[in-house]
Design a protein around this motif. Sequence first.
Motif, mmCIF file in Angstrom:
data_model
loop_
_atom_site.group_PDB
_atom_site.id
_atom_site.type_symbol
_atom_site.label_atom_id
_atom_site.label_comp_id
_atom_site.label_asym_id
_atom_site.label_seq_id
_atom_site.Cartn_x
_atom_site.Cartn_y
_atom_site.Cartn_z
ATOM 1 N N PRO A 115 0.822 -1.211 0.000
ATOM 2 C CA PRO A 115 0.000 0.000 0.000
ATOM 3 C C PRO A 115 0.863 1.272 0.000
ATOM 4 O O PRO A 115 0.445 2.312 -0.484
ATOM 5 N N ARG A 116 2.090 1.171 0.502
ATOM 6 C CA ARG A 116 2.998 2.313 0.543
ATOM 7 C C ARG A 116 3.525 2.689 -0.842
ATOM 8 O O ARG A 116 4.105 3.754 -1.016
ATOM 9 N N ALA A 117 3.307 1.854 -1.853
ATOM 10 C CA ALA A 117 3.779 2.137 -3.214
ATOM 11 C C ALA A 117 2.901 3.160 -3.914
ATOM 12 O O ALA A 117 3.312 3.747 -4.916
ATOM 13 N N GLY A 118 1.698 3.360 -3.406
ATOM 14 C CA GLY A 118 0.805 4.348 -4.010
ATOM 15 C C GLY A 118 0.084 3.849 -5.251
ATOM 16 O O GLY A 118 -0.408 4.646 -6.048
ATOM 17 N N ILE A 119 0.017 2.525 -5.405
ATOM 18 C CA ILE A 119 -0.661 1.922 -6.556
ATOM 19 C C ILE A 119 -1.823 1.085 -6.040
ATOM 20 O O ILE A 119 -1.660 0.292 -5.112
ATOM 21 N N THR A 120 -2.991 1.260 -6.664
ATOM 22 C CA THR A 120 -4.146 0.434 -6.323
ATOM 23 C C THR A 120 -4.557 -0.336 -7.571
ATOM 24 O O THR A 120 -4.860 0.264 -8.606
ATOM 25 N N TYR A 121 -4.527 -1.672 -7.477
ATOM 26 C CA TYR A 121 -4.952 -2.540 -8.579
ATOM 27 C C TYR A 121 -6.412 -2.896 -8.339
ATOM 28 O O TYR A 121 -6.758 -3.486 -7.327
ATOM 29 N N GLU A 122 -7.249 -2.517 -9.293
ATOM 30 C CA GLU A 122 -8.687 -2.734 -9.135
ATOM 31 C C GLU A 122 -9.151 -3.871 -10.035
ATOM 32 O O GLU A 122 -8.438 -4.299 -10.936
ATOM 33 N N GLN A 123 -10.362 -4.355 -9.783
ATOM 34 C CA GLN A 123 -10.941 -5.425 -10.604
ATOM 35 C C GLN A 123 -10.969 -5.005 -12.066
ATOM 36 O O GLN A 123 -11.167 -3.836 -12.373
ATOM 37 N N GLY A 124 -10.766 -5.954 -12.956
ATOM 38 C CA GLY A 124 -10.829 -5.684 -14.379
ATOM 39 C C GLY A 124 -9.560 -5.072 -14.945
ATOM 40 O O GLY A 124 -9.520 -4.676 -16.103
ATOM 41 N N GLY A 125 -8.514 -4.960 -14.108
ATOM 42 C CA GLY A 125 -7.240 -4.476 -14.611
ATOM 43 C C GLY A 125 -7.013 -2.982 -14.512
ATOM 44 O O GLY A 125 -5.986 -2.481 -14.959
ATOM 45 N N THR A 126 -7.945 -2.242 -13.914
ATOM 46 C CA THR A 126 -7.759 -0.799 -13.765
ATOM 47 C C THR A 126 -6.740 -0.533 -12.655
ATOM 48 O O THR A 126 -6.696 -1.245 -11.658
ATOM 49 N N ILE A 127 -5.925 0.509 -12.841
ATOM 50 C CA ILE A 127 -4.895 0.860 -11.873
ATOM 51 C C ILE A 127 -5.055 2.338 -11.516
ATOM 52 O O ILE A 127 -5.245 3.177 -12.393
ATOM 53 N N ALA A 128 -4.959 2.646 -10.229
ATOM 54 C CA ALA A 128 -5.031 4.033 -9.764
ATOM 55 C C ALA A 128 -3.751 4.366 -9.005
ATOM 56 O O ALA A 128 -3.119 3.480 -8.418
ATOM 57 N N PHE A 129 -3.359 5.657 -9.022
ATOM 58 C CA PHE A 129 -2.110 6.090 -8.407
ATOM 59 C C PHE A 129 -2.360 7.228 -7.432
ATOM 60 O O PHE A 129 -3.180 8.115 -7.688
ATOM 61 N N SER A 130 -1.595 7.226 -6.341
ATOM 62 C CA SER A 130 -1.678 8.310 -5.363
ATOM 63 C C SER A 130 -0.896 9.522 -5.872
ATOM 64 O O SER A 130 -0.068 9.420 -6.775
ATOM 65 N N THR A 131 -1.139 10.663 -5.252
ATOM 66 C CA THR A 131 -0.413 11.887 -5.572
ATOM 67 C C THR A 131 1.076 11.696 -5.289
ATOM 68 O O THR A 131 1.931 12.137 -6.066
ATOM 69 N N GLU A 132 1.393 11.023 -4.202
ATOM 70 C CA GLU A 132 2.796 10.774 -3.855
ATOM 71 C C GLU A 132 3.476 9.904 -4.920
ATOM 72 O O GLU A 132 4.623 10.143 -5.291
ATOM 73 N N HIS A 133 2.756 8.916 -5.424
ATOM 74 C CA HIS A 133 3.304 8.063 -6.484
ATOM 75 C C HIS A 133 3.604 8.898 -7.731
ATOM 76 O O HIS A 133 4.655 8.749 -8.350
ATOM 77 N N ARG A 134 2.683 9.776 -8.112
ATOM 78 C CA ARG A 134 2.887 10.623 -9.299
ATOM 79 C C ARG A 134 4.110 11.523 -9.120
ATOM 80 O O ARG A 134 4.842 11.775 -10.072
#
Length: 179
Positions: free
Chosen positions: A46-65
């Motif tokens: 969770p500290r990586a700032g990446i969220t893997y969602e169902q269906g292959g969608t990926i979301a990123f935190s502001t810190e990750h960006r």
Amino acid sequence: MIVLNGGSSSGKSSIARALQEILPGIWLTFGVDTFIDALPGRGDSPRAGITYEQGGTIAFSTEHRALERSWYTGLSAMARAGAHLILDEVFLAGDAGQERARSTFGETDLIWVGVHCDPDVAARREAQRLDRVEGMARQQALSVHAGVVYDVVVNTTYRSTDECARFLANQLTLDALPR
């Protein structure tokens, strides 16, 4: 710097490795996987700032960006210092991802390459790999190219990655390559 953009399992990494063998001079290859491997838990924390969602969608935190921008800034500095780079990328936001990279790379000479692959073929390749989240390849196969402007395009659906690399090497102008 050559920037390869394509979805998961499209063949970008294999093309990058093949280009290293056929382009004149020494080329370094870096990619989104290199960046993710450097994150906490190799991107799975969770500290990586990446969220893997169902269906292959990926979301990123502001810190990750912000870290992504630092990554691009470092690569740009290497290119400005004379290193020849091949960047294996996945612009999940299509043209917005390309613009983020372009604005960070600034004055760096970039050659934009689209690596296309049929969604069904990419999904079959993905299923054979243990390091992929199911659904990413199909979801990304088309979306990563939305609005992105390329200098050269290849398609790995029916051409091998070696054939695509040879085609790219032939398409690149001699002025763009190191001597």
